[in-house]
Scaffold this motif. Structure first.
Motif, PDB file in Angstrom:
ATOM      1  N   ILE A 138       0.843  -1.200   0.000  1.00  0.00           N
ATOM      2  CA  ILE A 138       0.000   0.000   0.000  1.00  0.00           C
ATOM      3  C   ILE A 138       0.872   1.241   0.000  1.00  0.00           C
ATOM      4  N   GLY A 139       1.975   1.204   0.755  1.00  0.00           N
ATOM      5  CA  GLY A 139       2.900   2.328   0.766  1.00  0.00           C
ATOM      6  C   GLY A 139       3.522   2.580  -0.591  1.00  0.00           C
ATOM      7  N   VAL A 140       3.899   1.503  -1.277  1.00  0.00           N
ATOM      8  CA  VAL A 140       4.453   1.638  -2.623  1.00  0.00           C
ATOM      9  C   VAL A 140       3.412   2.246  -3.563  1.00  0.00           C
ATOM     10  N   ALA A 141       2.176   1.775  -3.455  1.00  0.00           N
ATOM     11  CA  ALA A 141       1.105   2.309  -4.303  1.00  0.00           C
ATOM     12  C   ALA A 141       0.880   3.792  -4.040  1.00  0.00           C
ATOM     13  N   ALA A 142       0.949   4.185  -2.763  1.00  0.00           N
ATOM     14  CA  ALA A 142       0.766   5.595  -2.429  1.00  0.00           C
ATOM     15  C   ALA A 142       1.887   6.452  -3.007  1.00  0.00           C
ATOM     16  N   PRO A 146       0.619   8.952  -7.609  1.00  0.00           N
ATOM     17  CA  PRO A 146       0.617  10.285  -8.226  1.00  0.00           C
ATOM     18  C   PRO A 146       1.498  10.372  -9.462  1.00  0.00           C
ATOM     19  N   VAL A 147       2.640   9.664  -9.440  1.00  0.00           N
ATOM     20  CA  VAL A 147       3.539   9.691 -10.596  1.00  0.00           C
ATOM     21  C   VAL A 147       2.883   9.022 -11.802  1.00  0.00           C
ATOM     22  N   ALA A 148       2.335   7.824 -11.562  1.00  0.00           N
ATOM     23  CA  ALA A 148       1.675   7.106 -12.653  1.00  0.00           C
ATOM     24  C   ALA A 148       0.464   7.872 -13.163  1.00  0.00           C
ATOM     25  N   GLY A 149      -0.312   8.426 -12.229  1.00  0.00           N
ATOM     26  CA  GLY A 149      -1.475   9.202 -12.639  1.00  0.00           C
ATOM     27  C   GLY A 149      -1.095  10.426 -13.449  1.00  0.00           C
ATOM     28  N   GLY A 150      -0.048  11.140 -13.008  1.00  0.00           N
ATOM     29  CA  GLY A 150       0.394  12.311 -13.747  1.00  0.00           C
ATOM     30  C   GLY A 150       0.862  11.972 -15.149  1.00  0.00           C
ATOM     31  N   ALA A 151       1.583  10.839 -15.274  1.00  0.00           N
ATOM     32  CA  ALA A 151       2.066  10.433 -16.600  1.00  0.00           C
ATOM     33  C   ALA A 151       0.908  10.077 -17.519  1.00  0.00           C
ATOM     34  N   LEU A 152      -0.094   9.396 -16.982  1.00  0.00           N
ATOM     35  CA  LEU A 152      -1.241   9.002 -17.806  1.00  0.00           C
ATOM     36  C   LEU A 152      -2.073  10.212 -18.217  1.00  0.00           C
ATOM     37  N   VAL A 153      -2.280  11.133 -17.271  1.00  0.00           N
ATOM     38  CA  VAL A 153      -3.066  12.331 -17.593  1.00  0.00           C
ATOM     39  C   VAL A 153      -2.349  13.173 -18.638  1.00  0.00           C
ATOM     40  N   ALA A 154      -1.032  13.289 -18.492  1.00  0.00           N
ATOM     41  CA  ALA A 154      -0.260  14.076 -19.454  1.00  0.00           C
ATOM     42  C   ALA A 154      -0.165  13.402 -20.810  1.00  0.00           C
ATOM     43  N   LEU A 289       8.826  15.600  -4.090  1.00  0.00           N
ATOM     44  CA  LEU A 289      10.149  15.049  -3.776  1.00  0.00           C
ATOM     45  C   LEU A 289      10.480  15.228  -2.293  1.00  0.00           C
ATOM     46  N   VAL A 290      10.124  16.370  -1.727  1.00  0.00           N
ATOM     47  CA  VAL A 290      10.417  16.628  -0.317  1.00  0.00           C
ATOM     48  C   VAL A 290       9.642  15.666   0.590  1.00  0.00           C
ATOM     49  N   SER A 291       8.404  15.347   0.202  1.00  0.00           N
ATOM     50  CA  SER A 291       7.577  14.448   1.019  1.00  0.00           C
ATOM     51  C   SER A 291       7.801  12.976   0.701  1.00  0.00           C
ATOM     52  N   LEU A 292       8.658  12.677  -0.281  1.00  0.00           N
ATOM     53  CA  LEU A 292       8.899  11.288  -0.665  1.00  0.00           C
ATOM     54  C   LEU A 292       9.429  10.420   0.479  1.00  0.00           C
ATOM     55  N   PRO A 293      10.251  10.947   1.416  1.00  0.00           N
ATOM     56  CA  PRO A 293      10.698  10.111   2.543  1.00  0.00           C
ATOM     57  C   PRO A 293       9.559   9.502   3.350  1.00  0.00           C
ATOM     58  N   LEU A 294       8.405  10.154   3.352  1.00  0.00           N
ATOM     59  CA  LEU A 294       7.255   9.590   4.080  1.00  0.00           C
ATOM     60  C   LEU A 294       6.868   8.235   3.501  1.00  0.00           C
ATOM     61  N   ALA A 295       6.678   8.178   2.180  1.00  0.00           N
ATOM     62  CA  ALA A 295       6.290   6.917   1.550  1.00  0.00           C
ATOM     63  C   ALA A 295       7.398   5.879   1.676  1.00  0.00           C
ATOM     64  N   LEU A 296       8.651   6.313   1.525  1.00  0.00           N
ATOM     65  CA  LEU A 296       9.769   5.380   1.611  1.00  0.00           C
ATOM     66  C   LEU A 296       9.871   4.751   2.995  1.00  0.00           C
ATOM     67  N   CYS A 342      12.303  17.060   5.251  1.00  0.00           N
ATOM     68  CA  CYS A 342      12.489  15.661   4.848  1.00  0.00           C
ATOM     69  C   CYS A 342      12.568  14.759   6.068  1.00  0.00           C
ATOM     70  N   ALA A 343      13.280  15.211   7.109  1.00  0.00           N
ATOM     71  CA  ALA A 343      13.386  14.419   8.335  1.00  0.00           C
ATOM     72  C   ALA A 343      12.024  14.259   9.004  1.00  0.00           C
ATOM     73  N   GLY A 344      11.247  15.337   9.031  1.00  0.00           N
ATOM     74  CA  GLY A 344       9.913  15.258   9.616  1.00  0.00           C
ATOM     75  C   GLY A 344       9.011  14.289   8.878  1.00  0.00           C
ATOM     76  N   PHE A 345       9.019  14.358   7.548  1.00  0.00           N
ATOM     77  CA  PHE A 345       8.203  13.431   6.759  1.00  0.00           C
ATOM     78  C   PHE A 345       8.667  11.988   6.963  1.00  0.00           C
ATOM     79  N   ALA A 346       9.979  11.777   7.101  1.00  0.00           N
ATOM     80  CA  ALA A 346      10.490  10.432   7.333  1.00  0.00           C
ATOM     81  C   ALA A 346       9.979   9.877   8.665  1.00  0.00           C
TER      82      ALA A 346
END
Length: 449
Positions: A138-142, A146-154, A289-296, A342-346
């Protein structure tokens, strides 16, 4: 269906639902332009789904207890995939809204079944790893949604977003329907009046929390039907919520922690979006990109939590994880530089990922196999109501204060309050020692028939 295939089905089903929600958010602006829809209509493409799924999750889980989780999962996947295909071909926004409601109905069937199937396929002492794998997925999907959705919409356009899950949903749905569920001597009875009262209560609660027009009426209706539901459950011989589930202090505390953690996470992300693109002046891509540590960290925390549960027990693991979540929110509220953000999101991702695995493990493990669908439905309800509550609170607090300090402080306090609920969860001894069912904290597993 063997345990490995069951785990794969559970993971893919959860991922499909997670992807659907994340990619829709990206596609909504393009959908609005293409269908000439109003902002309120676009909002209903999300709200209609939330109202339907929140109101029916527990009943969907009970249907799995009665007719077999694989069967209900298969029907849910087929319906979810078919509705997605219909949305991709919708001629107007009214069709999109209606089909999103249909999607919510079938989502309410498949989501509890993803946990019910795991409870039936794995013994209690082996549930940690399957739940951790499901949470990591689920974390990977989250993260990629957005990346996959953005690519498809574009590229192909917003309609392609809804075609993303059609093939896997149809394939897994047909595969699940080929499984013959085991016969049960005393199949679960369906409490239809209780299901109706609970559905109206939860749907009204979600509708009121998203501050839709007429929220006061739906809030009042939710209170009235909620009281009627409690009275009905106390009097009926076959309640929708079995006593072995709602009577467990551990299950109740775990559900409360899931609501608190998911509300704190969603509210923080809502505030964080305005924080990153406001005072910090970042564009949407750099904000992601800044919030990416949260998902990781959420993905990495899931397998680590399986080890922590075995060594430290659910009580210590969840309490510490909620404290980490609160610390992460506080760091975000005080951040003045991108590395600190980044540390906070992590920290937020590590805390939430751990809580999600540990609390879900308690809810599913403590329930008897015969009530695993209801337990899964309650877990999914908590994970749906919490985010709605968090975003509603964030909207109100930002409107009152005009900044991010107050709402983030409130969400940190909410996470700390949720940590207190961990005292009712089983400790390390109950989670690791096999005493052949003699411990009061250990779930009694019915013999296989």
């Amino acid at each position: 269906m063997n345990p490995r295939l069951t785990l794969a089905s559970s993971v893919v089903g959860a991922v499909i639902v997670a992807l659907d929600g994340t990619v829709l958010t990206v596609a909504q602006p393009a959908l609005r332009r293409d269908l000439d829809a109003s902002l309120a209509q676009v909002q209903w493409t999300s709200t209609g789904y939330l109202v339907a799924v929140a109101g029916l999750l527990v009943f969907g889980g009970r249907l799995g207890d009665r007719f077999g989780h694989h069967r209900v999962f298969g029907l849910g996947m087929l319906g979810f995939g078919a509705a997605s295909a219909g949305i991709a071909m919708a001629p107007g926004v009214g069709w999109v809204i209606g089909l999103r409601v249909v999607q919510g109905v079938f989502g309410a069937l498949l989501q509890p079944a993803t946990l019910g199937m795991l409870r039936a396929a794995f013994p209690p002492e082996r549930l940690r790893t399957p739940i951790a794998v499901r949470t990591a997925a689920i974390g990977v999907a989250a993260a990629i949604g957005p990346v996959a959705g953005g690519a498809l919409v574009a590229g192909p356009g917003w309609r392609a977003v809804f075609l993303l899950n059609v093939v896997p949903a149809l394939v897994l749905g047909l595969l699940a329907l080929t499984v013959r569920p085991p016969r049960r001597a005393t199949p679960a009875r369906l409490d239809l009046p209780g299901a109706l009262l609970l559905a109206v209560t939860l749907a009204g609660l979600v509708h009121a929390l998203v501050a839709m027009p007429g929220w006061a009426f739906t809030a009042a209706a939710a209170v009235i039907t909620g009281v009627a539901f409690v009275r009905h459950e106390r009097r009926t011989a076959s309640p929708l919520l079995p006593p072995d589930v709602v009577g467990s202090a551990a299950v109740g505390s775990a559900l409360g922690m899931l609501v608190a953690a998911s509300a704190a996470l969603s509210g923080t992300l809502f505030v964080g979006t305005f924080l990153l693109q406001g005072p910090f002046g970042l564009d949407p891509f750099r904000s992601a990109l800044v919030s990416l540590p949260l998902a990781l960290l959420m993905v990495l925390a899931a397998p680590a939590c399986a080890v922590l549960l075995r060594r430290a027990g659910a009580r210590r693991t969840t309490t510490a994880a909620m404290a980490v979540l609160a610390l992460g929110v506080l760091v975000l509220s005080r951040a003045s530089a991108v590395p600190v953000l980044c540390a906070g999101f992590a920290l937020v991702g590590a805390g939430f990922g751990t809580v999600m695995v540990a609390a879900t493990h308690v809810v599913v493990r403590e329930a008897a196999v015969e009530s695993s669908g209801v337990a899964g439905g309650l877990q999914q309800t908590a994970m749906n109501v919490g985010p709605v509550l968090g975003v509603a609170a964030a909207t109100a607090l930002m409107g009152a204060d005009g900044g991010s300090g107050l709402p983030l402080g409130v969400f940190a306090a909410l996470a700390l309050a949720g940590a207190g609920l961990g005292r009712a969860l089983p400790g390390r001894q109950a989670a690791t020692i096999d005493d052949h069912g003699q411990s009061r904290d250990r779930t009694r597993v019915p013999a296989r028939r």
